[in-house]
Design an enzyme around this catalytic site. Structure first.
Site, mmCIF file in Angstrom:
data_model
loop_
_atom_site.group_PDB
_atom_site.id
_atom_site.type_symbol
_atom_site.label_atom_id
_atom_site.label_comp_id
_atom_site.label_asym_id
_atom_site.label_seq_id
_atom_site.Cartn_x
_atom_site.Cartn_y
_atom_site.Cartn_z
ATOM 1 C CB ALA A 11 48.284 53.939 -36.398
ATOM 2 C CB ALA A 12 53.342 54.840 -38.789
ATOM 3 N N GLY A 13 50.941 55.659 -41.116
ATOM 4 C CA GLY A 13 50.922 56.011 -42.460
ATOM 5 C C GLY A 13 50.214 57.471 -42.828
ATOM 6 C CG MET A 15 44.726 57.446 -46.629
ATOM 7 S SD MET A 15 43.732 58.915 -46.317
ATOM 8 C CE MET A 15 42.424 58.329 -45.521
ATOM 9 C CB THR A 101 43.999 48.475 -48.555
ATOM 10 O OG1 THR A 101 44.083 48.814 -46.982
ATOM 11 C CG2 THR A 101 45.208 47.942 -49.142
ATOM 12 C CB THR A 102 43.940 50.754 -53.939
ATOM 13 O OG1 THR A 102 45.227 51.612 -53.709
ATOM 14 C CG2 THR A 102 43.055 51.767 -53.368
ATOM 15 C CG ASN A 126 37.685 58.041 -53.948
ATOM 16 O OD1 ASN A 126 36.987 58.477 -53.129
ATOM 17 N ND2 ASN A 126 38.569 58.412 -54.563
ATOM 18 C CG MET A 127 36.856 55.225 -47.979
ATOM 19 S SD MET A 127 35.692 53.985 -47.136
ATOM 20 C CE MET A 127 36.552 52.321 -47.301
ATOM 21 C CG HIS A 157 46.854 59.252 -57.053
ATOM 22 N ND1 HIS A 157 46.011 58.441 -58.195
ATOM 23 C CD2 HIS A 157 46.065 59.436 -56.005
ATOM 24 C CE1 HIS A 157 44.750 58.606 -57.565
ATOM 25 N NE2 HIS A 157 44.532 58.836 -56.419
ATOM 26 C CE LYS A 161 47.034 55.162 -56.219
ATOM 27 N NZ LYS A 161 46.606 54.426 -55.070
HETATM 28 P P1 NAD Z 1 51.036 54.651 -46.466
HETATM 29 O O1 NAD Z 1 52.475 54.285 -47.065
HETATM 30 O O2 NAD Z 1 51.503 56.207 -46.117
HETATM 31 O O3 NAD Z 1 50.618 54.071 -45.348
HETATM 32 C C1 NAD Z 1 50.380 52.777 -45.126
HETATM 33 C C2 NAD Z 1 50.577 52.052 -43.763
HETATM 34 O O4 NAD Z 1 50.409 50.882 -43.630
HETATM 35 C C3 NAD Z 1 52.267 52.616 -43.287
HETATM 36 O O5 NAD Z 1 52.365 53.189 -42.197
HETATM 37 C C4 NAD Z 1 52.748 51.056 -43.429
HETATM 38 O O6 NAD Z 1 53.591 50.801 -42.341
HETATM 39 C C5 NAD Z 1 51.464 50.212 -42.740
HETATM 40 N N1 NAD Z 1 51.642 49.028 -42.960
HETATM 41 C C6 NAD Z 1 52.154 48.016 -44.050
HETATM 42 N N2 NAD Z 1 51.918 46.834 -43.549
HETATM 43 C C7 NAD Z 1 51.298 46.735 -42.366
HETATM 44 C C8 NAD Z 1 51.072 45.423 -41.759
HETATM 45 N N3 NAD Z 1 51.470 44.522 -42.023
HETATM 46 N N4 NAD Z 1 50.398 45.873 -40.464
HETATM 47 C C9 NAD Z 1 50.085 47.160 -40.359
HETATM 48 N N5 NAD Z 1 50.333 48.163 -40.786
HETATM 49 C C10 NAD Z 1 51.039 47.852 -41.928
HETATM 50 O O7 NAD Z 1 49.957 54.749 -47.292
HETATM 51 P P2 NAD Z 1 48.691 55.848 -47.716
HETATM 52 O O8 NAD Z 1 48.970 56.759 -48.651
HETATM 53 O O9 NAD Z 1 48.148 56.204 -46.195
HETATM 54 O O10 NAD Z 1 47.560 54.666 -48.313
HETATM 55 C C11 NAD Z 1 47.604 53.653 -47.722
HETATM 56 C C12 NAD Z 1 46.569 52.719 -48.559
HETATM 57 O O11 NAD Z 1 45.200 53.485 -48.557
HETATM 58 C C13 NAD Z 1 46.808 52.765 -50.104
HETATM 59 O O12 NAD Z 1 46.252 51.455 -50.620
HETATM 60 C C14 NAD Z 1 46.101 53.936 -50.838
HETATM 61 O O13 NAD Z 1 45.720 53.669 -52.196
HETATM 62 C C15 NAD Z 1 44.858 53.806 -50.144
HETATM 63 N N6 NAD Z 1 43.890 54.827 -50.198
HETATM 64 C C16 NAD Z 1 42.569 54.688 -50.242
HETATM 65 C C17 NAD Z 1 41.831 55.943 -50.206
HETATM 66 C C18 NAD Z 1 40.313 55.430 -50.315
HETATM 67 O O14 NAD Z 1 39.427 56.432 -50.184
HETATM 68 N N7 NAD Z 1 39.918 54.177 -50.470
HETATM 69 C C19 NAD Z 1 42.251 57.261 -50.139
HETATM 70 C C20 NAD Z 1 43.555 57.301 -49.947
HETATM 71 C C21 NAD Z 1 44.515 55.981 -49.981
#
Ligand code: NAD
Length: 269
Positions: A11-13, A15, A101-102, A126-127, A157, A161
């Site tokens: 939730a802090a990230g 996405m 997650t990727t 990708n959603m 990107h 990333k």
């Molecule tokens: P980010 O680093 O900003 O956020 C990830 C978050 O996950 C952070 O807040 C981190 O602290 C948290 N996290 C890590 N380990 C954890 C755990 N054990 N428990 C709970 N939280 C935990 O990254 P982002 O840019 O938000 O991207 C996150 C993922 O989503 C990446 O893998 C990215 O490639 C993917 N992504 C996918 C799509 C899609 O459409 N599928 C789109 C954008 C990003």
């Protein structure tokens, strides 16, 4: 029907915050929990405040068990190790798990497939509607064009990333390989450096660019003799992935256990 109760993990990230905002703006869904990992400065803060939508009364915590037990679904854009763990907990709770997650390994994928025997999982690199439609077009183009057309996938990107090539680039590579009826793993070229020799007929090449705040750009290039076809997608707002994830959650609610893709959700399968 009652609103679908959703937990945002990570939730802090980037996405995670976008997901919280989009859920609050969407009908039929409510954020009932927010989780991030131990040691993150945002633990204890209100998820709505982090997302810029004001207090929701949902504090970011580190313990998924009590939250998953009372929820209908989980939105998960985190890191592979966390996602595999969340898949197992969501399976025990029999709730929908939406995985964005990727960078997942084959072993991670196996554990996720095992969890999908007990609960519905929608997993996609990708959603967005646009990229999933692009994958269909790439598959068709690869089927129509013979291997004299070299396939190259280019992605860019933002600078933060951590995995490469992007999950979307791999998804597009798989779509091209499916169209050609070959296995991507046996034909993909992930990097080129030095005296590589000439390109092998039938290879699918990947090139990765990283920089700035770029949200996601992908091109699939079919380079033939005397002509080039290029199919591209540009994401300009990460809210589009979050909207796709919410759509996937509503689609997966009460669906039977199984591993589904965004193509299933969007009817593009
Ligand atoms: P980010 O680093 O900003 O956020 C990830 C978050 O996950 C952070 O807040 C981190 O602290 C948290 N996290 C890590 N380990 C954890 C755990 N054990 N428990 C709970 N939280 C935990 O990254 P982002 O840019 O938000 O991207 C996150 C993922 O989503 C990446 O893998 C990215 O490639 C993917 N992504 C996918 C799509 C899609 O459409 N599928 C789109 C954008 C990003």
């Amino acid at each position: 029907m009652d609103d679908m109760k959703l937990i945002v993990v990570g939730a802090a990230g980037r996405m995670g915050r976008t997901l919280t905002r989009i859920v609050t703006e969407s009908e039929g869904v409510t954020v009932t929990g927010a989780i991030d990992r131990d040691g993150v400065a945002e633990i204890g803060k209100d998820a709505g405040v982090l997302a810029g939508v004001g207090e929701l009364g949902v504090r970011v915590t580190t313990d998924p068990l009590p939250l998953f037990a009372k929820a209908d679904g989980v939105l998960d854009f985190t890191v592979p190790a966390a996602t595999v763990g969340f898949a197992e907990i969501a399976a025990q709770a029999r709730i929908a798990h939406i995985i964005g997650t990727t960078g997942l390994t084959a072993d991670d994928d196996q554990r996720i497939a095992a969890a999908a025997r007990h609960a519905p999982i929608v997993k996609s690199g990708n959603m967005s509607l646009g990229v999933n439609l692009l994958a269909v077009l790439v598959r068709q183009a690869a089927k129509a064009l013979d291997p004299d057309f070299d396939i190259e996938i280019l992605e860019m990107h933002h600078r933060d990333k951590v995995d490469a090539p992007s999950g979307t680039a791999l998804m597009l590579g798989r779509a091209a390989a499916t169209g050609r009826e070959i296995e991507l793993d046996k034909h993909s070229v992930r990097a080129r450096d030095g005296i590589t020799g000439a390109r092998k007929r039938g290879d699918i090449g990947f090139a990765t660019l990283r920089g700035g705040s770029v949200i996601g750009e992908h091109s699939v290039i079919f380079a033939g003799n005397g002509e080039t076809i290029e199919l591209s997608h540009r994401a300009t707002d990460r809210a589009l992935f979050a909207r796709g994830a919410v759509k996937a959650a509503l689609w997966a609610r009460d669906r039977k256990p199984g591993l589904y893709s965004m193509a299933d959700v969007l009817g593009l399968g």
